[in-house]
Scaffold this active site. Structure first.
Site, PDB file in Angstrom:
ATOM      1  N   CYS A  87       0.848  -1.191   0.000  1.00 22.44           N
ATOM      2  CA  CYS A  87       0.000   0.000   0.000  1.00 22.44           C
ATOM      3  C   CYS A  87       0.884   1.242   0.000  1.00 22.44           C
ATOM      4  O   CYS A  87       1.930   1.273   0.644  1.00 22.44           O
ATOM      5  CB  CYS A  87      -0.895  -0.015   1.238  1.00 22.44           C
ATOM      6  SG  CYS A  87      -1.791   1.520   1.517  1.00 22.44           S
ATOM      7  N   CYS A 395       4.385  22.419   5.270  1.00 24.18           N
ATOM      8  CA  CYS A 395       4.202  20.988   5.011  1.00 24.18           C
ATOM      9  C   CYS A 395       5.293  20.454   4.082  1.00 24.18           C
ATOM     10  O   CYS A 395       5.181  19.340   3.576  1.00 24.18           O
ATOM     11  CB  CYS A 395       2.818  20.719   4.420  1.00 24.18           C
ATOM     12  SG  CYS A 395       2.487  21.586   2.872  1.00 24.18           S
TER      13      CYS A 395
END
EC number: 2.1.1.190
Length: 438
Positions: A87, A395
């Site tokens: 994943c 970020c």
């Protein structure tokens, strides 16, 4: 008879290296040095000796992935998720959370400390639970022609292949509760090939669900969805090429402890880690040392996540956002919360805005929370406002360093900084940094 010659295809040689892992970078990659070149190695920990397959070999650095361990670290953990390394969501479940956080703090310290000779006060990390923290997930849907069944899950790393999932270790419990129920629901659809994806958002007033479909939704399937939404008390949205419609439930919102409510639409950007949003906002406002004499400018303000809480502490606040619909929502949120000392404007902060009316106002403090691309263009103009404090929420450490250098060149210094561990087990490094005039 004609003999046709078919050349054999050359098999691509898989290049390998053996490496001693010296360190861990903030993205969860093991760091090794081989003949003076730095290598970043997936699924490797400090003090391990590994055999690796080369993924990328540049002049100054290389990227590889572990094939085999000759020596394993005793600190290595068994991942909680059965889909780890396939994943694309998590990269660091094999790494102790303390080691992950130390690597992120070290990366921030090294990058910012190079920008000035004055000491920087690095504050304790803003962090919370390492699991069950995500309030938003996006689930891909795929009709499997072999089984004639619809499959729901996450995209496999670096591919479009789908990994079916019934739970996610980093998703909030309210989302995990729904996943097996959604799988059962999808099996009942009359036209599963028309389904695109599902988004789930755990708001403070329940779970909002968006279903994307590609063709007209059959009435029988629409009724099925409505019954499911009623049964599970969902806020249900449907998305087609014509747009998004809400067919059941209230508008989703989240709430601060002081009572401020922020309503949002299902596709709006909100902080994914609900538990850390308010501590992050409170830290920003505390570092700015706000008072009733302050006039504050909030850039990239979205729907008012920082603007509304700070407006309650100051004389006046102005929020700037590039997306008109978000500006409207911010103004509506201010009105709902009866906050009157606040204005919102639309502006593209990557374009000149000096002619806009708000740009001629006087602000003594500035807060900005830009996207990953940073705020280089805006900062060159904003420094002319000569605000005494600038609070930068980042970020992306690369654009933070670039933008911090701009501020330092304009006479600001970095006073304090901290990591926000918004996304445990991933390579994302969020931070908060205060700049003051020298």
């Amino acid at each position: 008879m004609v003999l046709l010659y078919t050349p054999k295809q050359k098999t691509k040689n898989v290049q390998t290296i053996t490496a001693d892992i010296l360190d861990l970078d903030y993205q969860g990659l093991g760091v090794a040095k081989i003949n003076g070149k730095t290598w970043f190695i997936e699924n490797a920990l400090p003090h391990e000796k590994v055999e690796c397959r080369i993924l990328e070999d540049k002049r100054q650095y290389g990227h590889a992935i572990v094939k085999k361990w000759r020596v394993k670290s005793p600190e290595r953990l068994e991942p909680k998720c059965a889909h780890f390394m396939r994943c694309g969501g998590c990269q660091g479940q094999h790494i102790p959370i303390e080691m992950q956080r130390k690597a992120k703090e070290s990366a921030l310290f090294k990058r910012l400390s190079k920008l000035q000779s004055e000491p920087i006060s690095f504050q304790p990390m803003i962090c919370g639970d390492a699991w069950a923290y995500r309030r938003r997930v996006r689930l891909s849907l795929w009709f499997n022609p072999s089984t004639k069944q619809i499959e729901m899950g996450f995209r496999q790393k670096n591919t479009n292949d789908l990994i079916p999932v019934q739970s996610c270790e980093v998703a909030e419990p309210a989302i995990n509760y729904l996943l097996p129920k959604l799988t059962a629901l999808l099996e009942k659809f009359s036209a599963p090939k028309q389904l695109g994806h599902i988004e789930l958002v755990a708001a403070d007033n329940g779970v909002a669900m968006l279903l994307r479909y590609t063709k007209n939704l059959a009435e029988i399937d629409r009724t099925l969805l409505l019954k499911f939404a009623e049964q599970e008390k969902l806020m249900l949205f449907l998305q087609s090429d014509k747009g998004i419609e809400q067919i059941y439930g209230d508008a989703p919102y989240y709430q601060f402890s002081d009572g401020i409510k922020l309503h949002f639409d299902i596709r709006d950007f909100i902080q994914v880690n609900s538990a850390l949003n308010e501590p992050m906002v409170n830290t920003a406002l505390d570092w700015l040392e706000l008072s009733q004499q302050d006039c504050v400018l909030d850039l990239f303000c979205g729907m008012g996540n920082f603007t509304l809480p700070l407006a309650k502490r100051v004389k006046s606040a102005v929020g700037i956002e590039g997306v008109f619909e978000m500006v409207q929502k911010a103004a509506q949120n201010a009105e709902r919360n009866q906050i009157k000392n606040i204005e919102f404007f639309q502006a593209d902060l990557d374009q000149s805005f000096v002619e806009q009316p708000w740009a001629n106002q006087s602000f003594n403090k500035i807060l900005l929370d830009p996207p990953r691309s940073g705020a280089a263009f805006a900062l060159n103009a904003l420094c002319e406002l000569k605000a005494e404090k600038i609070l930068y929420v980042s970020c992306n450490p690369a654009t933070l360093v670039r933008d911090a250098e701009i501020l330092c060149n304009f006479g600001y210094k970095i006073e304090k900084s901290a990591v926000i561990d918004m996304f445990p087990h991933t390579g994302h490094l969020e931070s908060i940094t205060l700049f003051t005039t020298k």
